[in-house]
Design a protein around this motif. Structure first.
Motif, PDB file in Angstrom:
ATOM      1  N   ARG A 155       0.837  -1.180   0.000  1.00 20.62           N
ATOM      2  CA  ARG A 155       0.000   0.000   0.000  1.00 20.62           C
ATOM      3  C   ARG A 155       0.880   1.241   0.000  1.00 20.62           C
ATOM      4  O   ARG A 155       1.939   1.265   0.588  1.00 20.62           O
ATOM      5  N   SER A 156       0.463   2.309  -0.675  1.00 18.87           N
ATOM      6  CA  SER A 156       1.144   3.594  -0.593  1.00 18.87           C
ATOM      7  C   SER A 156       0.138   4.624  -0.160  1.00 18.87           C
ATOM      8  O   SER A 156      -1.044   4.488  -0.412  1.00 18.87           O
ATOM      9  N   ILE A 209       0.468  -4.251  17.220  1.00 24.63           N
ATOM     10  CA  ILE A 209       1.083  -2.932  17.355  1.00 24.63           C
ATOM     11  C   ILE A 209       1.214  -2.332  15.957  1.00 24.63           C
ATOM     12  O   ILE A 209       1.586  -3.025  15.005  1.00 24.63           O
ATOM     13  N   ALA A 210       0.891  -1.053  15.827  1.00 22.38           N
ATOM     14  CA  ALA A 210       1.090  -0.345  14.560  1.00 22.38           C
ATOM     15  C   ALA A 210       2.214   0.662  14.745  1.00 22.38           C
ATOM     16  O   ALA A 210       2.158   1.516  15.641  1.00 22.38           O
ATOM     17  N   THR A 260       5.545   4.767   5.293  1.00 24.12           N
ATOM     18  CA  THR A 260       4.686   3.602   5.471  1.00 24.12           C
ATOM     19  C   THR A 260       5.039   2.906   6.774  1.00 24.12           C
ATOM     20  O   THR A 260       6.172   2.466   6.956  1.00 24.12           O
ATOM     21  N   GLY A 261       4.065   2.832   7.682  1.00 20.29           N
ATOM     22  CA  GLY A 261       4.274   2.115   8.923  1.00 20.29           C
ATOM     23  C   GLY A 261       3.931   0.651   8.747  1.00 20.29           C
ATOM     24  O   GLY A 261       3.532   0.205   7.673  1.00 20.29           O
ATOM     25  N   GLY A 262       4.079  -0.118   9.815  1.00 18.84           N
ATOM     26  CA  GLY A 262       3.787  -1.539   9.751  1.00 18.84           C
ATOM     27  C   GLY A 262       2.785  -1.962  10.809  1.00 18.84           C
ATOM     28  O   GLY A 262       2.734  -1.377  11.899  1.00 18.84           O
ATOM     29  N   VAL A 318       2.844  -7.846   9.448  1.00 16.36           N
ATOM     30  CA  VAL A 318       1.873  -8.566   8.627  1.00 16.36           C
ATOM     31  C   VAL A 318       1.210  -7.678   7.583  1.00 16.36           C
ATOM     32  O   VAL A 318       0.504  -8.178   6.707  1.00 16.36           O
ATOM     33  N   ASP A 319       1.418  -6.358   7.667  1.00 18.40           N
ATOM     34  CA  ASP A 319       0.799  -5.470   6.682  1.00 18.40           C
ATOM     35  C   ASP A 319       1.420  -4.085   6.773  1.00 18.40           C
ATOM     36  O   ASP A 319       2.150  -3.767   7.723  1.00 18.40           O
ATOM     37  N   ASP A 320       1.131  -3.266   5.770  1.00 18.58           N
ATOM     38  CA  ASP A 320       1.521  -1.853   5.767  1.00 18.58           C
ATOM     39  C   ASP A 320       0.362  -1.004   6.244  1.00 18.58           C
ATOM     40  O   ASP A 320      -0.802  -1.322   5.981  1.00 18.58           O
TER      41      ASP A 320
END
Length: 328
Positions: free
Chosen positions: A2-3, A163-164, A170-172, A191-193
């Protein structure tokens, strides 16, 4: 992958008009945190045991958790955590399905300085009073190295902790082990952006995850432990330092908080929203009379907030400083 893009132009003008709502006697409405000790409310969680009470804490090194009655804005319990070290940067709080309160000492403003962070956990007190609570401390590391984070969410069905991380680009989104262990290090894996995140919250049924930043919030479906591809804009209020979000216990609304003395917590009713980036979302149903993006001032005469951001020669009008999200 994702952006994420910000709404921007050669110049931008952010204009907000907010009328202050009258004080409400019922619970889970807009309220002002009146406790003079709470100057940096950095996390917010609805109590499971005490309707209308919200747990919060300062963004500092004192092991204190405060219970605030949303009917009055007054502190009805101050909890002192025992059995933990000196907190470094407490940023988030959540209540799990087991009735325990989880506190995320996960901030690291100097990315990479700390090779581990901590999560504290203790049972939510049955009585509201000033008391000492025995807490467990969990060591946490990220599989891909240290990072700054301000959002900790406990899934209301599985009890798994997420946790984000906070990153301008782009964070995780990081998933913890199935069960936290106080005997060793708990490794959280990406596990995701996610976009720039200052807090997050699962809906009580566990079907949605809301992530907020300084200027906007996005709601995602949650299935099989992963974010859905249908991110939808939430009508988050404009706040001076937008730091926290939680669902009400019944899931009918989101409560948005911020840092500062006598900071305001604003209710936004949960309504169906268009996917982020697909056009303007419907205006949220709010407990006060503030316009979408406004906070609702604690004063009785209403308020007018004007923010101007000058970026260049041309001018664009942006309501609420909306952050746009695009998926690739």
């Amino acid at each position: 992958m994702r952006s994420f893009l910000y709404a921007s132009g050669a110049a931008a003008l952010v204009l907000l008009c907010a009328a202050a709502p009258a004080g409400a006697a019922e619970a889970d409405r807009d309220f002002t945190i009146k406790d003079s000790r709470i100057t940096e409310s950095s996390g917010l969680a609805a109590s499971h045991a005490h309707p209308g009470v919200y747990w919060t804490h300062n963004d500092q090194d004192a092991p204190l958790i405060y219970g605030i009655d949303s009917r009055t804005g007054e502190t009805v319990a101050t909890l002192t955590m025992k059995g933990v070290g000196t907190p470094r940067d407490m940023e988030a709080i959540s209540v799990g399905p087991d009735g325990d309160i989880y506190v995320g000492d996960i901030g690291d403003n100097r990315d990479g300085t700390w090779d581990h962070v901590w999560i504290y956990r203790f049972p939510e007190p049955r009585t509201l009073k000033d008391q000492t609570v025995q807490a467990k401390q969990y060591d946490v590391k990220y599989a891909d190295g240290p990072r700054n984070a301000e959002a900790l969410m406990v899934h209301p069905k599985t009890g798994r902790v997420y946790i984000a991380s906070k990153n301008e680009d782009t964070g995780g989104l990081y998933e913890g082990p199935e069960r936290l262990s106080s005997a060793g290090t708990n490794v959280f894996r990406r596990v995701d952006d996610v976009p720039w995140v200052t807090d997050g919250a699962f809906s009580p049924d566990g079907d949605r995850l809301v992530l907020r930043g300084y200027f906007s919030a996005t709601s995602y479906t949650w299935k099989d432990g992963r974010l859905g591809d249908d991110g939808a804009s939430v009508g988050a209020p404009f706040q001076g330092q937008a730091e926290s979000v939680t669902y009400t216990k019944d899931g009918s609304a989101l409560m948005f908080g911020s840092e500062g003395k006598q900071s305001r917590v604003v209710r936004v009713d949960v309504t169906e929203r268009a996917p982020a980036g697909s056009g303007p979302a419907p205006a949220p149903s709010k407990s006060g009379s503030a316009a979408p993006g406004g906070t609702g001032d604690p004063g009785e005469q209403g308020s007018f907030t004007l923010g101007v951001i000058v970026l260049g020669a041309a001018t664009a009008l942006v309501l609420g400083g909306k952050r746009l999200l695009r998926r690739d």
